[in-house]
Structure formats: C-alpha cells, structure tokens
Design an enzyme around this catalytic site. Structure first.
Site, mmCIF file in Angstrom:
data_model
loop_
_atom_site.group_PDB
_atom_site.id
_atom_site.type_symbol
_atom_site.label_atom_id
_atom_site.label_comp_id
_atom_site.label_asym_id
_atom_site.label_seq_id
_atom_site.Cartn_x
_atom_site.Cartn_y
_atom_site.Cartn_z
ATOM 1 N N ARG A 157 -2.002 -16.505 -1.189
ATOM 2 C CA ARG A 157 -0.684 -15.923 -1.470
ATOM 3 C C ARG A 157 -0.697 -15.114 -2.769
ATOM 4 O O ARG A 157 -0.014 -14.119 -2.898
ATOM 5 C CB ARG A 157 0.420 -16.979 -1.518
ATOM 6 C CG ARG A 157 1.800 -16.312 -1.433
ATOM 7 C CD ARG A 157 3.005 -17.254 -1.573
ATOM 8 N NE ARG A 157 2.831 -18.489 -0.891
ATOM 9 C CZ ARG A 157 2.773 -19.684 -1.498
ATOM 10 N NH1 ARG A 157 2.920 -19.784 -2.804
ATOM 11 N NH2 ARG A 157 2.588 -20.777 -0.796
ATOM 12 N N TYR A 189 15.986 5.391 -4.451
ATOM 13 C CA TYR A 189 15.724 5.120 -3.041
ATOM 14 C C TYR A 189 16.769 4.101 -2.538
ATOM 15 O O TYR A 189 17.114 3.154 -3.265
ATOM 16 C CB TYR A 189 14.302 4.563 -2.932
ATOM 17 C CG TYR A 189 13.924 4.085 -1.570
ATOM 18 C CD1 TYR A 189 13.773 4.987 -0.522
ATOM 19 C CD2 TYR A 189 13.723 2.734 -1.317
ATOM 20 C CE1 TYR A 189 13.428 4.542 0.744
ATOM 21 C CE2 TYR A 189 13.365 2.287 -0.057
ATOM 22 C CZ TYR A 189 13.232 3.190 0.967
ATOM 23 O OH TYR A 189 12.888 2.748 2.212
ATOM 24 N N LYS A 243 3.314 5.109 0.719
ATOM 25 C CA LYS A 243 3.452 6.563 0.679
ATOM 26 C C LYS A 243 2.102 7.210 0.310
ATOM 27 O O LYS A 243 1.158 7.064 1.034
ATOM 28 C CB LYS A 243 4.580 6.931 -0.292
ATOM 29 C CG LYS A 243 5.852 6.055 -0.139
ATOM 30 C CD LYS A 243 6.552 6.223 1.185
ATOM 31 C CE LYS A 243 7.644 5.185 1.436
ATOM 32 N NZ LYS A 243 8.668 5.082 0.432
HETATM 33 C C1 LIG Z 1 9.670 4.102 0.084
HETATM 34 C C2 LIG Z 1 10.081 3.914 -1.307
HETATM 35 C C3 LIG Z 1 10.288 2.629 -1.824
HETATM 36 C C4 LIG Z 1 10.179 1.390 -0.971
HETATM 37 O O1 LIG Z 1 8.871 1.141 -0.576
HETATM 38 P P1 LIG Z 1 8.491 0.308 0.736
HETATM 39 O O2 LIG Z 1 7.005 0.334 0.725
HETATM 40 O O3 LIG Z 1 9.098 1.020 1.905
HETATM 41 O O4 LIG Z 1 9.074 -1.050 0.587
HETATM 42 C C5 LIG Z 1 10.608 2.511 -3.160
HETATM 43 N N1 LIG Z 1 10.747 3.596 -3.946
HETATM 44 C C6 LIG Z 1 10.579 4.853 -3.478
HETATM 45 C C7 LIG Z 1 10.738 6.007 -4.411
HETATM 46 C C8 LIG Z 1 10.238 5.059 -2.148
HETATM 47 O O5 LIG Z 1 10.076 6.295 -1.686
#
Ligand SMILES: *Cc1c(COP(=O)(O)O)cnc(C)c1O
Length: 402
Positions: A65, A118, A215
């Site tokens: 974990r 976000y 991303k």
């Molecule tokens: C997508 C995103 C998040 C959240 O990330 P996840 O991996 O989807 O949980 C947080 N901050 C920004 C700027 C994002 O584009």
C-alpha cells in the site's frame, strides 16, 4: 550507476535522467528495462527484522500500500525532474491532492485556492474538505493584493494551478510563494499542464508540486496516476499518513511502469505538443469564427511575461471561444473528424472538450462565471499527430461553423 555523472562536472540532462536515473541493469540480470514488481507483500528475513521495518529502524519494503520498487524508481525520477528532494506517486491526480491535503490539514485550518481549478479539485476543496471543518477560500491569484487579503493566521496551504485548467490563467509562483511564506503557509502547485519538462514550481519557491500523471507524464491515455514532489520530510508524512491511512490511493506497479515508460519521451513529446499548439493557436487567432483564444505562445496573451519567466516552452493546451458562443462551440466539436471529443489531456491524440458541461461541471453555474470559466469556452489538448492534419480538420470544422 546511471545516476552518477559519468565523471563529468555537469549534471545529466533532463531526458538522460528521465531514461536512466536510479536504475542499473546489472542489478536485474542485465534487463535494459526495469522490472515490474507485481507483489503486494514482502518476506521478512526474521521476525525481528519485520518488527524493525515496522518501527522504521530499518529501510525496506513491508506491504504494497505504501511502496513498491517499481514505484520507488518512478518517485526518484520524478523528484529529480522536478528538482525536489523526494516524490510520492499514487493512483490518480486527485489521489495526490487529497492525500496531501488530508495529511497537512486539520479542522479549523484554511486553504486559499486560486479561483480557477480543475473541477474535481474545486469540488474536493469546497464540497469535501469543508464538511470536515476546513475552510476553503477562493482568491484571484493573478491579483497579488487579493492573495494577501485572503490569507489569515489559520491559512495552512495556498493552492493553485499554473497555467490553470481550463482557461490557462498564469499565476506568478515566486510572488505568491513570497506572500504565503511571509504568513507561514505552504505553497502547493498543480503542475499538470506543464509537466516538469516545461516548468519546475519548486525552483520558484513552491513547497509541493502535484501532478495528474494521467496526463502528460503517462502521455498515452492508458492509465490514471498522480504524484507529489517536495521536501523529504513532507513526502514521508504524506506517504505514512495520507496514503497509508487516509486514502489508500496506491498506484498499481503496472501503472508505475507505464509512467516510467512515458517519462522517457516526455521532453521530446512536450517539444512537439508545444510546436504544434503554436501552429494551431496561430490558425485560430486568424480565423474569423474565433472570438478569443488563450495560449501562452500568442503575442497578445495577457500573462505572456510571467509565462515566459516560468515556462521553458508554451505547452499543448489552448482555450478558445467562438463568436457564436456556446452553441457554436458545440457545433465545432461535432464537426471535427480527426480531433477527438474527449476530456483529459496530454495524450498522443488531439482532444477537445467543453469545460462548462464536462471537466468543470462540478462548479455551480454562477460560480463558474465568477471563476472565469465562461459557458462558451472550449479546451483543446493538441496531440502528436502531424500538425497539417490537425490544422486541416480544424479548418474544415471552423469554416462550417460560421
Ligand atoms: C486531470 C487533472 C487533475 C486530476 O487528475 P486525475 O488523474 O484525473 O485524478 C488534477 N489537476 C489537473 C490540472 C488536471 O488536469
């Protein structure tokens, strides 16, 4: 060892570290690619040994974990690329933000956040944390006087994105950090839009950097992951409390491996994303159907100077609004053939989405407007396809919108 400087008197470059740091093939039967440790638990040499690991007197692995060797390698590389002492990777970007906030905040504390975040981060701060007695206070952080005003002796964290999702407002990291540190608050920056290849918030005074590794870091739209980087003392706390006890937001070793693979091409991908996005932004800026466009590479970008100081390149994200507003924006999206209608960003595919009804739907409509996310805004993540094909698709779609 690959993390030495091979006897030279200069540090290894960004991509060299992203490819080699922390791994020596001779430790894994010569395997060029680091192994994936698919294990949930670890054998102790003796009962005493296990107890020493639990007491923290011995370093090593106990249970999956909190850490795994594949994850550790990724954490070392991300820490190096962000210029931080230590890193922690977790199961998603929201997992990184929540594990950090749950660790550092208690009832009665306050978080000051930039007005454009976000959608799910905004929801966590305003709908989640508030229920547990933490006050979340919005501020327009492009206005430093408003940052000063929002801070109180109870402020523990100052949180922002730069450039902000979805409208690319740019915050002056060094100036906000100076104000926050003067009031003993920690500065936490979501660096998802830039990735460490384009911006290192720690170098401008931030205490913690968070990422949605889903991303650009992963970069291929095939996983979810998150990261937080900063001083070892903070990262150890977040691992031991926020990850281990409060969220359990553990990353899969396979996803850690896929992000390691993504990192190898991060710098080169960010160059291509930026180069293509500049061409797309120029096309949009000259098209009669387009009303406004927000992109750090354009001459009339309102935060151009700060962006040029903080960012090494202009990035892959563009926000635009059409003269026909909301309806024209949706029409544009529906006319596209190559560019894909999808949320997320930083993938090989060029993606387009409508924040007000999608990624930022968590904001109540009146809050959305107040926070600078207009109903007609469309967000594009420019991918790695040949730029002429992106431009052609966009042109045919825009021509049909007029
Ligand atoms: C997508 C995103 C998040 C959240 O990330 P996840 O991996 O989807 O949980 C947080 N901050 C920004 C700027 C994002 O584009």
């Amino acid at each position: 060892m690959a993390n030495e400087d091979f006897g030279r008197n200069r540090p290894l470059g960004f991509s060299t570290r992203a490819i080699h740091l922390g791994y020596d093939p001779s430790t894994a039967q010569g395997a060029l690619t680091p192994p994936i440790y698919l294990t949930s638990t670890y054998a102790f040499e003796s009962a005493e040994d296990g107890a020493a690991l639990f007491r923290g007197e011995k370093q090593g692995y106990i249970y999956g974990r909190t850490k795994n060797p594949t994850q550790t390698l990724l954490e070392q590389r991300l820490a190096s690329l962000e210029g931080g002492e230590a890193g922690l990777v977790v199961s998603s970007g929201i997992g990184a933000i929540t594990a950090t906030c749950w660790t550092l905040l208690s009832a009665g504390d306050e978080v000051v956040f930039d007005q454009t975040l976000y959608g799910s981060t905004y929801a966590f701060l305003t709908k989640g944390l508030q229920r547990f007695g933490v006050k979340a206070v919005p501020a327009d952080m492009t206005n430093l006087a408003m940052v000063e005003e929002a801070l109180t002796p109870n402020t523990k964290i100052v949180f922002f994105e730069s450039p902000a999702n979805p409208n690319l407002r740019v915050i002056d990291i060094a100036k906000v950090a100076e104000i926050a540190h003067g009031r003993k608050a920690l500065v936490m920056v979501d660096n998802t839009f830039c990735s460490p290849a384009l911006q290192n918030p720690l170098a401008f005074g931030a205490d913690l950097v968070v990422h949605s590794a889903t991303k650009f870091l992963g970069g291929h739209g095939d996983l979810l992951g998150g990261a937080v980087i900063g001083r070892a003392e903070l990262i150890n706390q977040i691992r031991g409390v926020g990850l281990r006890w409060l969220t359990g937001a553990t990353i899969s070793p396979i996803n850690a491996f896929l992000i390691l693979r993504g990192l190898k091409t991060l710098e080169i991908r960010m160059q291509r994303h930026s180069q293509s996005a500049r061409a797309v932004a120029e096309l949009l800026a000259s098209h009669p159907a387009v009303a406004t466009i927000s992109y750090p590479g354009l001459a009339d970008f309102p935060y151009k100077e700060i962006a040029a100081r903080q960012m090494r390149d202009t990035g892959g994200l563009i926000a635009l609004e059409l003269k026909g507003g909301h309806d024209a924006g949706l029409k544009l999206m529906n006319r596209l053939k190559l560019i894909t209608r999808a949320v997320s960003l930083g993938d090989a595919e060029t993606l387009i989405q409508h924040p007000a009804s999608m990624t930022h739907a968590a904001y109540p409509p009146e809050e959305r407007t107040k926070h600078g996310i207009s109903e007609g805004l469309v967000r594009m993540s420019v991918g790695l396809e040949n730029v002429d094909d992106i431009l052609d698709d966009l042109t045919q779609a825009l021509d049909g919108v007029r």
